[in-house]
Design a protein around this motif. Structure first.
Motif, PDB file in Angstrom:
ATOM      1  N   HIS A 218       8.570   8.659  -5.148  1.00 39.29           N
ATOM      2  CA  HIS A 218       9.138   7.196  -5.143  1.00 39.29           C
ATOM      3  C   HIS A 218       9.899   7.424  -6.051  1.00 39.29           C
ATOM      4  O   HIS A 218      10.202   9.102  -6.192  1.00 39.29           O
ATOM      5  CB  HIS A 218       7.585   6.082  -5.840  1.00 39.29           C
ATOM      6  N   GLY A 219      10.625   6.653  -6.790  1.00 37.27           N
ATOM      7  CA  GLY A 219      12.223   7.338  -7.618  1.00 37.27           C
ATOM      8  C   GLY A 219      11.747   7.500  -8.674  1.00 37.27           C
ATOM      9  O   GLY A 219      10.850   6.823  -9.473  1.00 37.27           O
ATOM     10  N   THR A 220      13.077   7.843  -9.696  1.00 38.96           N
ATOM     11  CA  THR A 220      12.565   8.247 -11.131  1.00 38.96           C
ATOM     12  C   THR A 220      12.414   7.215 -11.888  1.00 38.96           C
ATOM     13  O   THR A 220      12.579   7.665 -13.227  1.00 38.96           O
ATOM     14  CB  THR A 220      14.103   9.720 -11.503  1.00 38.96           C
ATOM     15  N   ASP A 221      13.433   6.049 -11.391  1.00 35.54           N
ATOM     16  CA  ASP A 221      13.841   5.034 -12.420  1.00 35.54           C
ATOM     17  C   ASP A 221      13.955   3.854 -11.132  1.00 35.54           C
ATOM     18  O   ASP A 221      13.236   3.473 -10.206  1.00 35.54           O
ATOM     19  CB  ASP A 221      14.604   5.416 -13.668  1.00 35.54           C
ATOM     20  N   ILE A 222      14.037   2.687 -12.073  1.00 36.06           N
ATOM     21  CA  ILE A 222      13.652   1.978 -11.824  1.00 36.06           C
ATOM     22  C   ILE A 222      14.796   0.545 -10.720  1.00 36.06           C
ATOM     23  O   ILE A 222      14.728   0.513  -9.857  1.00 36.06           O
ATOM     24  CB  ILE A 222      13.494   0.475 -12.541  1.00 36.06           C
ATOM     25  N   LYS A 223      15.905   1.282 -11.239  1.00 36.00           N
ATOM     26  CA  LYS A 223      17.274   1.309 -10.124  1.00 36.00           C
ATOM     27  C   LYS A 223      16.921   1.890  -8.647  1.00 36.00           C
ATOM     28  O   LYS A 223      17.568   1.300  -7.907  1.00 36.00           O
ATOM     29  CB  LYS A 223      18.263   1.924 -11.034  1.00 36.00           C
ATOM     30  N   VAL A 224      16.477   3.685  -9.122  1.00 34.65           N
ATOM     31  CA  VAL A 224      15.917   4.411  -7.906  1.00 34.65           C
ATOM     32  C   VAL A 224      14.951   3.056  -6.680  1.00 34.65           C
ATOM     33  O   VAL A 224      15.086   3.616  -5.650  1.00 34.65           O
ATOM     34  CB  VAL A 224      15.428   5.868  -7.588  1.00 34.65           C
ATOM     35  N   ASN A 225      13.817   3.391  -7.808  1.00 36.26           N
ATOM     36  CA  ASN A 225      12.902   1.788  -6.675  1.00 36.26           C
ATOM     37  C   ASN A 225      13.187   1.328  -6.197  1.00 36.26           C
ATOM     38  O   ASN A 225      13.467   0.701  -5.096  1.00 36.26           O
ATOM     39  CB  ASN A 225      11.860   2.550  -8.055  1.00 36.26           C
ATOM     40  N   ALA A 226      14.236   0.285  -6.946  1.00 35.90           N
ATOM     41  CA  ALA A 226      14.569  -0.540  -6.048  1.00 35.90           C
ATOM     42  C   ALA A 226      15.372  -0.226  -4.909  1.00 35.90           C
ATOM     43  O   ALA A 226      15.016  -1.468  -3.816  1.00 35.90           O
ATOM     44  CB  ALA A 226      15.655  -1.493  -7.476  1.00 35.90           C
ATOM     45  N   GLU A 227      16.476  -0.008  -4.937  1.00 39.36           N
ATOM     46  CA  GLU A 227      17.037   1.434  -4.072  1.00 39.36           C
ATOM     47  C   GLU A 227      16.394   1.587  -2.147  1.00 39.36           C
ATOM     48  O   GLU A 227      16.257   1.201  -1.295  1.00 39.36           O
ATOM     49  CB  GLU A 227      17.420   2.186  -4.258  1.00 39.36           C
ATOM     50  N   ILE A 228      15.107   2.001  -3.231  1.00 37.46           N
ATOM     51  CA  ILE A 228      14.427   2.642  -2.166  1.00 37.46           C
ATOM     52  C   ILE A 228      13.430   1.478  -1.326  1.00 37.46           C
ATOM     53  O   ILE A 228      12.858   1.284  -0.527  1.00 37.46           O
ATOM     54  CB  ILE A 228      13.298   4.120  -2.041  1.00 37.46           C
ATOM     55  N   ASP A 229      13.205   0.448  -1.908  1.00 34.11           N
ATOM     56  CA  ASP A 229      11.971  -1.093  -2.075  1.00 34.11           C
ATOM     57  C   ASP A 229      13.377  -1.591  -0.926  1.00 34.11           C
ATOM     58  O   ASP A 229      12.563  -1.932   0.011  1.00 34.11           O
ATOM     59  CB  ASP A 229      12.230  -2.128  -3.545  1.00 34.11           C
TER      60      ASP A 229
ATOM     61  N   ILE B 289       0.999  -0.920  -0.688  1.00 33.98           N
ATOM     62  CA  ILE B 289       0.190  -0.082   0.426  1.00 33.98           C
ATOM     63  C   ILE B 289       0.898   1.101   0.040  1.00 33.98           C
ATOM     64  O   ILE B 289       0.673   2.063  -0.758  1.00 33.98           O
ATOM     65  CB  ILE B 289      -1.163   0.274   0.912  1.00 33.98           C
ATOM     66  N   LEU B 290       2.018   1.525   0.982  1.00 31.27           N
ATOM     67  CA  LEU B 290       2.847   2.690   1.189  1.00 31.27           C
ATOM     68  C   LEU B 290       3.638   2.657  -0.782  1.00 31.27           C
ATOM     69  O   LEU B 290       3.819   3.627  -0.929  1.00 31.27           O
ATOM     70  CB  LEU B 290       3.859   2.653   2.100  1.00 31.27           C
ATOM     71  N   ARG B 291       3.880   1.396  -0.847  1.00 30.29           N
ATOM     72  CA  ARG B 291       4.755   1.895  -2.198  1.00 30.29           C
ATOM     73  C   ARG B 291       3.999   2.516  -3.531  1.00 30.29           C
ATOM     74  O   ARG B 291       3.671   3.334  -4.358  1.00 30.29           O
ATOM     75  CB  ARG B 291       4.524   0.241  -2.750  1.00 30.29           C
ATOM     76  N   TYR B 292       2.386   1.534  -3.232  1.00 29.39           N
ATOM     77  CA  TYR B 292       1.279   2.525  -4.122  1.00 29.39           C
ATOM     78  C   TYR B 292       0.933   4.074  -3.955  1.00 29.39           C
ATOM     79  O   TYR B 292       1.024   4.372  -4.754  1.00 29.39           O
ATOM     80  CB  TYR B 292      -0.282   1.425  -3.788  1.00 29.39           C
ATOM     81  N   LEU B 293       0.708   3.677  -2.714  1.00 23.95           N
ATOM     82  CA  LEU B 293       0.503   5.494  -2.195  1.00 23.95           C
ATOM     83  C   LEU B 293       1.905   6.384  -3.229  1.00 23.95           C
ATOM     84  O   LEU B 293       1.863   7.887  -3.642  1.00 23.95           O
ATOM     85  CB  LEU B 293       0.082   6.045  -1.071  1.00 23.95           C
TER      86      LEU B 293
END
Ligand code: GTS
Length: 223
Positions: A91-102, A80-84
């Motif tokens: 959230h991140g600007t690309d999939i790598k940043v998103n992976a780091e945030i995850d 839910i947090l990720r969705y919001l």
């Protein structure tokens, strides 16, 4: 109308959080929504209503929280947090940043599980050891801030833009400081970070509101 929708303006028609009358696993998502200037509806489920009714059966995995956004129904607080985060730009600007945030968010979840185990399973016998372990548990987050421009100009746990993992971490830090007020004493970057994030005007307003302060942190009254 929920207490939240009367306090905060901005519109997210149809966004509803269903949960027990606690901060628990919904605090971070409420912080995110409030800080991002959104409103939401709260459906509060009393614990006896939960155990006597059919709602549990209707929930994927048989647990709350549940978040409904139009025709989307989600369970699992971190999903839910990720969705919001994605919906409101935290959230991140690309999939790598998103992976780091995850990755960071998963680190918060690991510590949250240890905290919840203490609260719900061995508060009396485990509290002293848990508190003793906190500097070791929290040093990883201090390290993340250090690697992020030495924690100075960087406002957040990843880069210079708030992300959903920040709300999760700040919520957990709030709970940990309630348990042990001095737990950030030897962690100056984390302490400054906590102050910085919780001083953001909309978040600070939410954290002082009845919607937040009148809710117990945990369902069993321990904190
Ligand atoms: N992994 C789930 C999440 O992150 O959402 C855990 C959800 C969970 O443990 N929910 C508890 C629950 O529904 C309430 S709380 O621990 O979040 O306060 N308990 C009731 C039940 O019947 O299991």
């Amino acid at each position: 109308m929920s207490p939240c929708s009367s306090l905060f303006t901005g519109a997210v028609p149809g966004l509803k959080i269903t949960y027990f009358p606690v901060r628990g696993r919904c605090s971070a998502m409420r912080m995110l929504l409030a800080d991002q200037g959104q409103t939401w509806e709260e459906e509060v489920v009393a614990i006896d209503q939960w155990f006597s009714g059919d709602m549990k059966k209707s929930c994927v995995f048989g647990q709350l929280p549940k978040v409904q956004d139009g025709d989307l129904v989600l369970f699992q607080s971190n999903a839910i947090l990720r969705y919001l985060g994605s919906k409101f730009g935290c959230h991140g600007t690309d999939i790598k940043v998103n992976a780091e945030i995850d990755m960071i968010n998963d680190g918060v979840e690991d510590l949250r599980i240890k905290y919840l185990t203490l609260i719900y399973k061995n508060y009396e016998t485990g509290k002293a050891d848990f508190i003793k372990s906190l500097p070791d548990e929290l040093k990883w987050f201090e390290g993340l801030l250090k690697n992020n421009n030495k924690g100075e100009s960087a406002g957040f746990i990843h880069g210079e833009k708030i992300c959903y993992a920040d709300y999760n971490l700040v919520d957990l830090l709030l709970n940990l400081q309630t348990l042990e007020p001095t737990c950030l004493k030897e962690l100056p970057l984390l302490q400054a970070y906590y102050q910085r994030v919780t001083s953001r005007p909309a978040l600070s307003k939410y954290l002082k509101s009845d919607a937040h302060t009148k809710l117990p942190i945990n369902g069993n009254g321990k904190q």
